[in-house]
Scaffold this motif. Structure first.
Motif, PDB file in Angstrom:
ATOM      1  N   SER A   1       0.670  -1.279  -0.085  1.00  0.00           N
ATOM      2  CA  SER A   1      -0.045   0.002   0.146  1.00  0.00           C
ATOM      3  C   SER A   1       0.834   1.350   0.079  1.00  0.00           C
ATOM      4  CB  SER A   1      -0.883  -0.136   1.047  1.00  0.00           C
ATOM      5  OG  SER A   1      -0.147   0.107   2.304  1.00  0.00           O
ATOM      6  N   GLY A   2       0.354   2.478  -0.362  1.00  0.00           N
ATOM      7  CA  GLY A   2       1.211   3.607  -0.490  1.00  0.00           C
ATOM      8  C   GLY A   2       1.377   4.056   0.902  1.00  0.00           C
ATOM      9  N   CYS A   3       0.590   3.756   2.046  1.00  0.00           N
ATOM     10  CA  CYS A   3       0.937   4.045   3.276  1.00  0.00           C
ATOM     11  C   CYS A   3       1.988   3.445   3.760  1.00  0.00           C
ATOM     12  CB  CYS A   3      -0.355   3.971   4.123  1.00  0.00           C
ATOM     13  SG  CYS A   3      -0.368   4.313   5.772  1.00  0.00           S
ATOM     14  N   ALA A   4       2.128   2.277   3.635  1.00  0.00           N
ATOM     15  CA  ALA A   4       3.314   1.362   4.066  1.00  0.00           C
ATOM     16  C   ALA A   4       4.625   1.965   3.320  1.00  0.00           C
ATOM     17  CB  ALA A   4       3.393   0.079   3.685  1.00  0.00           C
ATOM     18  N   THR A   5       4.676   2.331   2.174  1.00  0.00           N
ATOM     19  CA  THR A   5       5.635   2.893   1.357  1.00  0.00           C
ATOM     20  C   THR A   5       6.186   4.179   2.093  1.00  0.00           C
ATOM     21  OG1 THR A   5       5.125   1.870  -0.654  1.00  0.00           O
ATOM     22  CG2 THR A   5       6.783   3.517  -0.795  1.00  0.00           C
ATOM     23  N   ALA A   6       5.141   5.226   2.316  1.00  0.00           N
ATOM     24  CA  ALA A   6       5.411   6.273   2.843  1.00  0.00           C
ATOM     25  C   ALA A   6       6.089   6.201   4.343  1.00  0.00           C
ATOM     26  CB  ALA A   6       3.931   7.211   2.810  1.00  0.00           C
ATOM     27  N   ILE A   7       5.381   5.246   5.155  1.00  0.00           N
ATOM     28  CA  ILE A   7       6.113   5.181   6.541  1.00  0.00           C
ATOM     29  C   ILE A   7       7.594   4.824   6.246  1.00  0.00           C
ATOM     30  CG2 ILE A   7       5.800   3.947   8.448  1.00  0.00           C
ATOM     31  CD1 ILE A   7       2.874   3.873   8.218  1.00  0.00           C
ATOM     32  N   MET A   8       7.960   3.736   5.376  1.00  0.00           N
ATOM     33  CA  MET A   8       9.205   3.272   5.303  1.00  0.00           C
ATOM     34  C   MET A   8      10.089   4.329   4.911  1.00  0.00           C
ATOM     35  SD  MET A   8       8.455  -0.405   3.352  1.00  0.00           S
ATOM     36  CE  MET A   8      10.149  -0.948   3.236  1.00  0.00           C
ATOM     37  N   VAL A   9       9.708   5.240   3.896  1.00  0.00           N
ATOM     38  CA  VAL A   9      10.675   6.388   3.435  1.00  0.00           C
ATOM     39  C   VAL A   9      10.779   7.401   4.661  1.00  0.00           C
ATOM     40  CG1 VAL A   9      10.815   8.341   1.899  1.00  0.00           C
ATOM     41  CG2 VAL A   9       9.970   6.105   1.021  1.00  0.00           C
ATOM     42  N   VAL A  10       9.666   7.601   5.542  1.00  0.00           N
ATOM     43  CA  VAL A  10       9.939   8.437   6.407  1.00  0.00           C
ATOM     44  C   VAL A  10      10.812   8.095   7.483  1.00  0.00           C
ATOM     45  CG1 VAL A  10       8.622   9.566   8.485  1.00  0.00           C
ATOM     46  CG2 VAL A  10       7.756   9.710   6.325  1.00  0.00           C
ATOM     47  N   PHE A  11      10.707   6.528   7.791  1.00  0.00           N
ATOM     48  CA  PHE A  11      11.560   6.220   8.877  1.00  0.00           C
ATOM     49  C   PHE A  11      13.117   6.021   8.358  1.00  0.00           C
ATOM     50  CE2 PHE A  11       8.001   4.014  11.038  1.00  0.00           C
ATOM     51  CZ  PHE A  11       8.091   4.776  12.338  1.00  0.00           C
ATOM     52  N   GLY A  12      13.015   5.880   7.074  1.00  0.00           N
ATOM     53  CA  GLY A  12      14.328   5.771   6.484  1.00  0.00           C
ATOM     54  C   GLY A  12      15.363   7.209   6.477  1.00  0.00           C
ATOM     55  N   VAL A  13      14.458   8.218   6.369  1.00  0.00           N
ATOM     56  CA  VAL A  13      14.861   9.657   6.367  1.00  0.00           C
ATOM     57  C   VAL A  13      15.421   9.978   7.742  1.00  0.00           C
ATOM     58  CG1 VAL A  13      14.467  12.045   6.250  1.00  0.00           C
ATOM     59  CG2 VAL A  13      13.881  10.306   4.473  1.00  0.00           C
ATOM     60  N   ILE A  14      14.683   9.439   8.738  1.00  0.00           N
ATOM     61  CA  ILE A  14      15.014   9.633  10.168  1.00  0.00           C
ATOM     62  C   ILE A  14      16.158   8.911  10.572  1.00  0.00           C
ATOM     63  CG2 ILE A  14      14.007   9.175  12.747  1.00  0.00           C
ATOM     64  CD1 ILE A  14      11.247   9.708  11.630  1.00  0.00           C
ATOM     65  N   LEU A  15      16.361   7.878   9.815  1.00  0.00           N
ATOM     66  CA  LEU A  15      17.665   7.149  10.251  1.00  0.00           C
ATOM     67  C   LEU A  15      18.995   7.484   9.335  1.00  0.00           C
ATOM     68  CD1 LEU A  15      16.299   3.428  10.209  1.00  0.00           C
ATOM     69  CD2 LEU A  15      16.923   4.807  12.023  1.00  0.00           C
ATOM     70  N   LEU A  16      18.641   8.409   8.408  1.00  0.00           N
ATOM     71  CA  LEU A  16      19.764   9.284   7.924  1.00  0.00           C
ATOM     72  C   LEU A  16      20.301  10.194   8.756  1.00  0.00           C
ATOM     73  CD1 LEU A  16      18.531   9.592   4.332  1.00  0.00           C
ATOM     74  CD2 LEU A  16      20.276   7.933   4.946  1.00  0.00           C
ATOM     75  N   LEU A  17      19.539  10.884   9.839  1.00  0.00           N
ATOM     76  CA  LEU A  17      20.147  11.729  10.511  1.00  0.00           C
ATOM     77  C   LEU A  17      21.310  11.546  11.439  1.00  0.00           C
ATOM     78  CD1 LEU A  17      16.722  13.372  11.622  1.00  0.00           C
ATOM     79  CD2 LEU A  17      18.118  14.111   9.819  1.00  0.00           C
ATOM     80  N   PRO A  18      21.562  10.270  12.154  1.00  0.00           N
ATOM     81  CA  PRO A  18      22.449  10.085  12.809  1.00  0.00           C
ATOM     82  C   PRO A  18      23.840   9.798  11.929  1.00  0.00           C
ATOM     83  CG  PRO A  18      20.668   8.603  13.519  1.00  0.00           C
ATOM     84  CD  PRO A  18      20.295   9.465  12.346  1.00  0.00           C
TER      85      PRO A  18
ATOM     86  N   LEU B   1      26.968   5.947  11.237  1.00  0.00           N
ATOM     87  CA  LEU B   1      26.989   5.659   9.838  1.00  0.00           C
ATOM     88  C   LEU B   1      26.382   4.486   9.310  1.00  0.00           C
ATOM     89  CD1 LEU B   1      30.841   6.760   8.983  1.00  0.00           C
ATOM     90  CD2 LEU B   1      28.816   7.973   8.280  1.00  0.00           C
ATOM     91  N   LEU B   2      26.463   3.367  10.410  1.00  0.00           N
ATOM     92  CA  LEU B   2      25.670   2.232  10.185  1.00  0.00           C
ATOM     93  C   LEU B   2      24.326   2.281  10.121  1.00  0.00           C
ATOM     94  CD1 LEU B   2      28.017  -0.549  11.927  1.00  0.00           C
ATOM     95  CD2 LEU B   2      27.605  -0.320   9.451  1.00  0.00           C
ATOM     96  N   VAL B   3      23.812   3.019  11.037  1.00  0.00           N
ATOM     97  CA  VAL B   3      22.451   3.713  11.151  1.00  0.00           C
ATOM     98  C   VAL B   3      21.995   3.955   9.835  1.00  0.00           C
ATOM     99  CG1 VAL B   3      20.538   5.013  12.549  1.00  0.00           C
ATOM    100  CG2 VAL B   3      22.436   3.545  13.570  1.00  0.00           C
ATOM    101  N   ALA B   4      22.788   5.149   9.434  1.00  0.00           N
ATOM    102  CA  ALA B   4      22.381   5.685   8.078  1.00  0.00           C
ATOM    103  C   ALA B   4      22.301   4.755   6.888  1.00  0.00           C
ATOM    104  CB  ALA B   4      23.483   6.869   8.008  1.00  0.00           C
ATOM    105  N   PHE B   5      23.330   3.802   6.993  1.00  0.00           N
ATOM    106  CA  PHE B   5      23.447   2.854   5.904  1.00  0.00           C
ATOM    107  C   PHE B   5      21.945   2.167   5.852  1.00  0.00           C
ATOM    108  CE2 PHE B   5      24.141  -1.337   4.267  1.00  0.00           C
ATOM    109  CZ  PHE B   5      24.469  -1.003   3.088  1.00  0.00           C
TER     110      PHE B   5
END
Length: 92
Positions: free
Chosen positions: A29-46, A75-79
């Motif tokens: 679903s589009g909602c699952a994709t959006a949630i995955m992208v948002v969490f991925g962006v949050i994980l890029l911050l460290p 860096l591993l969390v960002a990966f």
């Protein structure tokens, strides 16, 4: 003796056997994709913070080696964030 009430047996088919075609995979679903992208962006911050601190440590005259494990973990969390974003946007 032959029985007249039974129909004759049809000749063997000359058509090739049908090949199995698997059903298409279920779409996310589009909602699952959006949630995955948002969490991925949050994980890029460290990872971004790790790069900033690493650049600051390299420019200073003394490099604190006690900071190195934190930089590697960041860096591993960002990966993991990059992998999550790539997985979310793949096969859409």
């Amino acid at each position: 003796m032959s029985d007249a009430t039974q129909p004759p047996v049809p000749p063997p088919s000359t058509e090739p056997p049908y090949k199995y075609v698997p059903p298409p995979p279920d779409q996310r679903s589009g909602c699952a994709t959006a949630i995955m992208v948002v969490f991925g962006v949050i994980l890029l911050l460290p990872g971004l913070c790790a790069l900033i601190f690493a650049a600051g440590s390299i420019q200073s005259s003394n490099f604190d080696t006690g900071l190195l494990p934190y930089l590697v973990i960041g860096l591993l969390v960002a990966f993991v964030g990059i992998v999550l974003i790539r997985t979310a946007t793949k096969n859409q």
